[in-house]
Design a protein around this motif. Sequence first.
Motif, PDB file in Angstrom:
ATOM      1  N   HIS A   1      29.370  85.917  79.216  1.00  0.00           N
ATOM      2  CA  HIS A   1      29.333  84.652  79.934  1.00  0.00           C
ATOM      3  C   HIS A   1      30.667  83.966  79.710  1.00  0.00           C
ATOM      4  O   HIS A   1      30.811  83.162  78.797  1.00  0.00           O
TER       5      HIS A   1
ATOM      6  N   GLU B   1      32.056  81.624  81.098  1.00  0.00           N
ATOM      7  CA  GLU B   1      32.060  80.170  81.230  1.00  0.00           C
ATOM      8  C   GLU B   1      31.757  79.472  79.902  1.00  0.00           C
ATOM      9  O   GLU B   1      32.034  78.306  79.744  1.00  0.00           O
TER      10      GLU B   1
ATOM     11  N   SER C   1      20.539  88.825  85.184  1.00  0.00           N
ATOM     12  CA  SER C   1      21.648  87.966  84.763  1.00  0.00           C
ATOM     13  C   SER C   1      21.068  86.666  84.228  1.00  0.00           C
ATOM     14  O   SER C   1      20.957  85.681  84.963  1.00  0.00           O
ATOM     15  N   PRO C   2      20.667  86.669  82.969  1.00  0.00           N
ATOM     16  CA  PRO C   2      19.986  85.494  82.437  1.00  0.00           C
ATOM     17  C   PRO C   2      20.948  84.347  82.114  1.00  0.00           C
ATOM     18  O   PRO C   2      22.113  84.577  81.780  1.00  0.00           O
ATOM     19  N   SER C   3      20.432  83.150  82.210  1.00  0.00           N
ATOM     20  CA  SER C   3      21.194  81.995  81.744  1.00  0.00           C
ATOM     21  C   SER C   3      21.156  82.003  80.225  1.00  0.00           C
ATOM     22  O   SER C   3      20.312  82.670  79.618  1.00  0.00           O
ATOM     23  N   PRO C   4      22.048  81.259  79.587  1.00  0.00           N
ATOM     24  CA  PRO C   4      21.988  81.165  78.129  1.00  0.00           C
ATOM     25  C   PRO C   4      20.628  80.683  77.629  1.00  0.00           C
ATOM     26  O   PRO C   4      20.145  81.147  76.609  1.00  0.00           O
TER      27      PRO C   4
ATOM     28  N   THR D   1      17.616  81.191  79.004  1.00  0.00           N
ATOM     29  CA  THR D   1      16.647  82.290  79.073  1.00  0.00           C
ATOM     30  C   THR D   1      16.896  83.295  77.956  1.00  0.00           C
ATOM     31  O   THR D   1      15.950  83.740  77.297  1.00  0.00           O
TER      32      THR D   1
ATOM     33  N   GLU E   1      15.533  86.483  86.468  1.00  0.00           N
ATOM     34  CA  GLU E   1      15.414  85.496  85.398  1.00  0.00           C
ATOM     35  C   GLU E   1      14.158  84.632  85.561  1.00  0.00           C
ATOM     36  O   GLU E   1      13.495  84.294  84.578  1.00  0.00           O
TER      37      GLU E   1
ATOM     38  N   GLU F   1      11.236  83.809  82.776  1.00  0.00           N
ATOM     39  CA  GLU F   1      10.802  82.457  82.397  1.00  0.00           C
ATOM     40  C   GLU F   1       9.298  82.292  82.583  1.00  0.00           C
ATOM     41  O   GLU F   1       8.617  81.700  81.740  1.00  0.00           O
TER      42      GLU F   1
END
Length: 107
Positions: free
Chosen positions: A7, A9, A52-55, A57, A91, A95
């Motif tokens: 990631h 970002e 492609s999980p978010s931080p 998740t 994702e 969740e």
Amino acid sequence: MSNTLSHPEDPGFHSSIQENLKQLSAQLGSPLDNLSIMEIYQNACDLLSHVSPSPLTLARVAGTLLVYRVQDTELEESQWFNNQVKQCLDEEEVEELIESIHRTDAL
């Protein structure tokens, strides 16, 4: 050990999640060493490698794995969770899975 998810970002999120896992294990009364935390984190990364999980998740999956480990959850339940995560197509499904296992009301 390398992180399977990148990631760009937020390059510090990997270590942040791991630090939070360490603090959570201590709060649960079973402080884990850095190697155990890295194993849990890497397992979460591996389980989510197909999406492609978010931080958030990623942190939630890692937290669930941590709770399973420190509460000595039956191996079958832990394996069930791992298999369910691997079957999630995105994702959002991950969740929904996490929400469903934390829900206390009967559907």
